[in-house]
Design a protein around this motif. Structure first.
Motif: not given
Length: 493
Positions: A447-448, A454-456, A463-466
């Motif tokens: 997950x972001x 990941x968040x950066x 990018x999508x969450x998927x």
């Protein structure tokens, strides 16, 4: 404009933490002699909820032991304050100052671009270059800072590829590069004590819980963690570049792109050479401070030749080398750059993380001094019947799952004192459970919000969450298997 949604969300988190605090105080019975343990459990639960929901800033939550421990009679204010200033914190501080110098003089870009150019011009090799460069830098610099440093380079390469081959053809490559930078930042960070926050949380909590136990030294940690990092980087590269996105044969990237980026840096400067020397010396001093047993050979530590060498620790080295950066003059003596680092450089140190460390260390001290660690160990005696290797796998899986939605530092701070108790109850070496859990805390890839890197990269809006979930879930599961295997190989075989 006031964001009502955020205000409500924060107050729900604050209220839930306070409610759980009073429920534990009012309805739980820990037995005679464990009154302080109940108080520590209530405070820990409240802080855990606040950290989990981020209802208040993480550092503000970390201040709570300074207030609640003396007020409730658990530990004095003076004793609690000592948790916020110790050798582990100074190790982190020295490492961060070194990373500030590397970033200020663009040494990180030179290292990254040289590594990337070495691996060739096909998309899959470019991705491997990014991962190796990012992973290596992240071993010595906080993983969040590493991602922030490498991310602009990755974006420059992606934009150039899109310009040359079109957005549609370059889409898979772009996603792979972004994910590889985020994941390699987290994976590389496990390699040394200074690479990521949970590693230093382990170092301190282990000392608090077992002051007379075997100290895990810098070189010993690397012998265990670096092979895990190497295997995980290679697996992640293969998964991203060859399986999920299959970018290997789409096109050939012109090497001039990397050459152009290197050209912008110019020739390596006098300051970069100095910082490289300081960095190299620091690494050598950390790794070889004490005897390093490689099974086939024992490398004697340099501290053995000093009259009071046993008094020196990794924090001593970190601060000594950091001080050097403030007194070594630059060659040109430009305005604001008369020395490698100056007063303004200290503003870039993440002081909030240092406070967060202190709060976690104070909690760990409370666990031990109140008897809560002993009580937890007794209550979790049912785990003593499990095979150790299975227990390690379950711990890694659980910690990785929690770290997907909670701060990896907070996860380590809450989990490690409990594992220290379990290890005592099972009569096994504490580091057998604590080290795998520490590494698993850095492996939230789905997950972001799982990790700052990941968040950066998710903030790039490419990018999508998927995208993150489909790769992250496989890497999470692989990490549990790899950590468990190396734990068996190093500790149980």
């Amino acid at each position: 404009m006031l964001n009502i949604k955020n205000v409500v969300k924060n107050w729900v988190g604050i209220s839930l933490g306070v409610l759980i605090f009073f429920i534990i105080i009012t309805f739980f019975n820990f037995g005679p002699g464990y009154e302080k343990a109940k108080l520590v459990a209530a405070i820990s639960a409240m802080m855990g909820v606040w950290w989990f929901t981020e209802a208040v800033p993480l550092a503000v939550t970390a201040f709570m032991p300074l207030v609640l421990f003396p007020v409730t009679g658990i530990i004095s204010g003076a004793k609690t304050a000592e948790s916020y200033s110790n050798s582990t914190i100074f190790l982190f501080l020295g490492g961060m100052i070194l990373s500030v110098a590397i970033e200020k003089w663009n040494l990180h870009k030179r290292i990254a671009l040289n590594v990337i150019s070495f691996f060739g011009s096909t998309p899959s090799r470019i991705v491997l270059g990014f991962m190796i460069a990012t992973g290596f830098i992240s071993m010595w610099i906080n993983n969040t800072s590493t991602c922030l440093m490498i991310f602009p380079i990755g974006m420059a390469v992606i934009l150039k590829v899109e310009e040359s081959f079109g957005k549609q053809k370059a889409e898979a490559f772009g996603k792979t590069v972004l994910l590889s930078i985020a994941y390699a930042s987290s994976i590389g960070g496990i390699g040394t004590f200074v690479g990521t926050a949970p590693n230093m949380v382990f170092q301190r909590i282990y000392k608090i819980s077992f002051p007379k136990g075997h100290e895990v030294h810098f070189g010993e940690w690397m012998l265990y963690a670096v092979p895990i990092a190497v295997v995980m980087i290679l697996f992640t590269w293969f998964l991203l570049a060859k399986v999920l996105y299959n970018v290997s044969n789409n096109f050939v990237i012109d090497k001039s792109l990397i050459r152009e980026e290197k050209k912008k840096l110019g020739k390596i400067s006098f300051e970069e050479k100095l910082i490289s020397c300081v960095f190299l010396i620091t690494c050598i001093l950390w790794i070889f401070r004490v005897d390093l047993n490689l099974e086939w050979i024992k490398v004697p530590g340099w501290s053995n030749i000093l009259p009071k060498g046993e008094l020196i620790d990794d924090g001593t080295i970190a601060i000594a080398m950091a001080v050097l950066l403030f007194i070594i003059p630059t060659k040109n003596g430009e305005e604001g750059k008369s020395f490698i680092l100056n007063r303004s450089s200290l503003k870039k140190v993440p002081w909030e993380i240092i406070i967060l460390f202190g709060g976690g260390f104070a909690l760990a001290d409370g666990f031990v001094s109140s008897g809560l660690s002993k009580l937890i160990g007794e209550k979790l005696a049912l785990f003593s019947g499990l095979p150790t290797v299975l227990l390690i796998a379950l711990i890694c899986f659980s910690v990785t799952a929690v770290s997907e939605i909670a701060s990896n530092t907070a996860t380590a701070q809450i989990t490690l004192p409990i594992l220290a108790s379990i290890s005592v109850q099972m009569n096994i070496e504490p580091y057998v459970l604590m080290i795998p859990a520490t590494i698993a805390a850095s492996f939230g890839f789905m997950l972001p919000v799982g990790t700052p890197p990941n968040a950066i990269v998710f903030g790039s809006e490419r990018l999508r969450v998927t995208d993150m979930v489909k790769s992250g879930i496989l890497i999470d599961l692989a990490s549990v298997i790899v950590i468990t295997f190396f734990s068996w190989l190093f500790f149980l075989r």
